[in-house]
Design a protein around this motif. Structure first.
Motif, mmCIF file in Angstrom:
data_model
loop_
_atom_site.group_PDB
_atom_site.id
_atom_site.type_symbol
_atom_site.label_atom_id
_atom_site.label_comp_id
_atom_site.label_asym_id
_atom_site.label_seq_id
_atom_site.Cartn_x
_atom_site.Cartn_y
_atom_site.Cartn_z
ATOM 1 N N PRO A 87 14.413 38.886 44.288
ATOM 2 C CA PRO A 87 15.851 39.057 44.038
ATOM 3 C C PRO A 87 16.114 40.106 42.963
ATOM 4 O O PRO A 87 15.330 40.280 42.023
ATOM 5 N N PHE A 88 17.225 40.775 43.113
ATOM 6 C CA PHE A 88 17.564 41.857 42.191
ATOM 7 C C PHE A 88 17.684 41.357 40.753
ATOM 8 O O PHE A 88 17.189 41.987 39.807
ATOM 9 N N LEU A 89 18.344 40.218 40.569
ATOM 10 C CA LEU A 89 18.527 39.694 39.217
ATOM 11 C C LEU A 89 17.196 39.319 38.569
ATOM 12 O O LEU A 89 17.074 39.363 37.338
ATOM 13 N N GLU A 90 16.208 38.968 39.373
ATOM 14 C CA GLU A 90 14.898 38.690 38.802
ATOM 15 C C GLU A 90 14.247 39.959 38.269
ATOM 16 O O GLU A 90 13.598 39.946 37.213
ATOM 17 N N HIS A 91 14.417 41.064 38.983
ATOM 18 C CA HIS A 91 13.936 42.355 38.467
ATOM 19 C C HIS A 91 14.606 42.672 37.129
ATOM 20 O O HIS A 91 13.936 43.095 36.173
ATOM 21 N N VAL A 92 15.923 42.466 37.070
ATOM 22 C CA VAL A 92 16.661 42.752 35.839
ATOM 23 C C VAL A 92 16.188 41.848 34.711
ATOM 24 O O VAL A 92 15.967 42.300 33.579
ATOM 25 N N TRP A 93 16.022 40.571 34.996
ATOM 26 C CA TRP A 93 15.634 39.610 33.971
ATOM 27 C C TRP A 93 14.245 39.920 33.415
ATOM 28 O O TRP A 93 14.038 39.909 32.186
ATOM 29 N N ILE A 94 13.305 40.225 34.257
ATOM 30 C CA ILE A 94 11.940 40.487 33.802
ATOM 31 C C ILE A 94 11.899 41.733 32.909
ATOM 32 O O ILE A 94 11.274 41.731 31.837
ATOM 33 N N SER A 95 12.566 42.790 33.322
ATOM 34 C CA SER A 95 12.585 44.002 32.493
ATOM 35 C C SER A 95 13.304 43.758 31.174
ATOM 36 O O SER A 95 12.873 44.253 30.120
ATOM 37 N N VAL A 99 11.650 44.291 27.409
ATOM 38 C CA VAL A 99 12.189 45.236 26.429
ATOM 39 C C VAL A 99 12.653 44.506 25.172
ATOM 40 O O VAL A 99 12.286 44.885 24.046
ATOM 41 N N PHE A 100 13.427 43.450 25.340
ATOM 42 C CA PHE A 100 13.975 42.777 24.168
ATOM 43 C C PHE A 100 12.920 41.936 23.453
ATOM 44 O O PHE A 100 13.014 41.731 22.238
ATOM 45 N N GLY A 101 11.913 41.449 24.175
ATOM 46 C CA GLY A 101 10.804 40.787 23.507
ATOM 47 C C GLY A 101 10.067 41.746 22.590
ATOM 48 O O GLY A 101 9.763 41.427 21.430
ATOM 49 N N LYS A 157 1.976 45.678 28.586
ATOM 50 C CA LYS A 157 3.319 46.213 28.834
ATOM 51 C C LYS A 157 4.209 46.032 27.605
ATOM 52 O O LYS A 157 4.910 46.972 27.173
ATOM 53 N N ILE A 158 4.190 44.832 27.031
ATOM 54 C CA ILE A 158 5.035 44.567 25.866
ATOM 55 C C ILE A 158 4.562 45.369 24.663
ATOM 56 O O ILE A 158 5.377 45.901 23.886
ATOM 57 N N LEU A 159 3.265 45.508 24.483
ATOM 58 C CA LEU A 159 2.754 46.283 23.356
ATOM 59 C C LEU A 159 3.114 47.765 23.485
ATOM 60 O O LEU A 159 3.395 48.431 22.483
ATOM 61 N N LEU A 160 3.088 48.271 24.697
ATOM 62 C CA LEU A 160 3.462 49.673 24.888
ATOM 63 C C LEU A 160 4.923 49.896 24.485
ATOM 64 O O LEU A 160 5.244 50.872 23.787
ATOM 65 N N ILE A 161 5.803 48.994 24.908
ATOM 66 C CA ILE A 161 7.211 49.100 24.508
ATOM 67 C C ILE A 161 7.357 48.862 23.012
ATOM 68 O O ILE A 161 8.139 49.547 22.330
#
Length: 286
Positions: A87-95, A99-101, A157-161
């Motif tokens: 689902p589209f909202l799942e893509h949005v939520w994961i990203s 980013v915010f984490g 992924k989180i460390l790169l951000i």
């Protein structure tokens, strides 16, 4: 001898001396956000009009620049049916979580470190070289190291951000400490204030404008790095959606994903501006 009245400044200085803020958002006769808002709205409308005109006249092939109506139709389709079975909202939520984490982690570590670097030459001497060394390096350059060291899971992924956000936050906090006038600090100490009280009541209020600006810049770098972070072993997320669509020349999905990322980032920037107006209402005023 009678005393002569003081001479009024001439020219522009006279106008500045008589000027006073008359409306919210105005600073000594300079138009505020009201006029800017209309200009921005007209600029956005003009951009979409040119976009529509270029596609309507067929000056650019739809493969390269789809029409705005095609983007909206693709958004509705992805919203209803999802993308690659998600689902589209799942893509949005994961990203957003990624980013915010990373952003919150960078603030928790970077803000105290930046303040310490601003107040202590020793801390500045220790941490300034490594931060300045890696800061200008593009995230794609150390992405292979993140994969080698931490694997292809969420940690890399989180460390790169995190690394893309960390440097602006630290440097903003360090620069903010220098905004505090040394006379105010000496005056506080002369009245018997402790080091913590000086930090709380003198340094932090002076540093807050630059800290909040650094946070706004940092979250922008975080969203910029998202696509790079989701390049490897990702099956969900807005960055993955953009990259996957580009491999199959699905330009409407690519542009739609870019717009979604931009809207989320801009919404957070508006929230940070609201926080600035509440925490540092004196910012930008004379």
């Amino acid at each position: 001898m009678t005393e002569q009245p003081p001479q009024k400044p001439a020219g522009i200085f006279a106008r500045l001396a008589r000027a006073r803020p008359t409306k919210p958002g105005e600073i000594y006769g300079v138009p505020g956000h009201g006029n800017t808002l209309w200009i921005s709205a007209c600029s956005i409308a003009f951009f979409f009009f040119v976009w529509w005109l270029v596609t309507f006249m067929g000056w650019v092939k739809p493969l390269f620049v789809p029409s705005p109506a095609t983007i909206v139709a693709k958004f509705v389709t992805v919203w209803n049916d999802g993308f690659t079975g998600t689902p589209f909202l799942e893509h949005v939520w994961i990203s957003t979580v990624r980013v915010f984490g990373a952003f919150l982690l960078a603030c928790v570590i970077g803000l105290p470190l930046g303040l310490a670097m601003g107040m202590s030459p020793v801390m500045r001497g220790i941490f300034d070289p490594p931060i300045e060394f890696y800061r200008p390096i593009p995230p794609l350059a150390y992405l292979p190291l993140m994969i080698i060291w931490f694997g292809i899971g969420e940690t890399s992924k989180i460390l790169l951000i995190f690394l893309s956000v960390f440097a602006p936050v630290v440097l903003g906090a360090r620069s903010g400490v220098k905004s505090a006038a040394i006379e105010q600090i000496h005056a506080a100490y002369s009245f018997g204030a402790t080091r913590w009280q000086v930090m709380r009541h003198v340094i932090m209020p002076s540093a807050m404008p630059e800290i909040l600006t650094a946070m706004r810049i940092g979250i922008g770098f975080g969203w910029t790095t998202l696509v790079a972070a989701e390049m490897v072993a990702s099956t969900k997320g807005l960055g993955y959606m953009v990259l996957s669509a580009s491999q199959f020349l699905q330009t409407p999905v690519v542009i739609m994903g870019i717009f979604v990322i931009a809207v989320i980032a801009f919404a957070f920037d508006l929230f940070m501006r609201f926080v600035e107006r509440r925490l540092v209402p004196w910012k930008g005023r004379m």
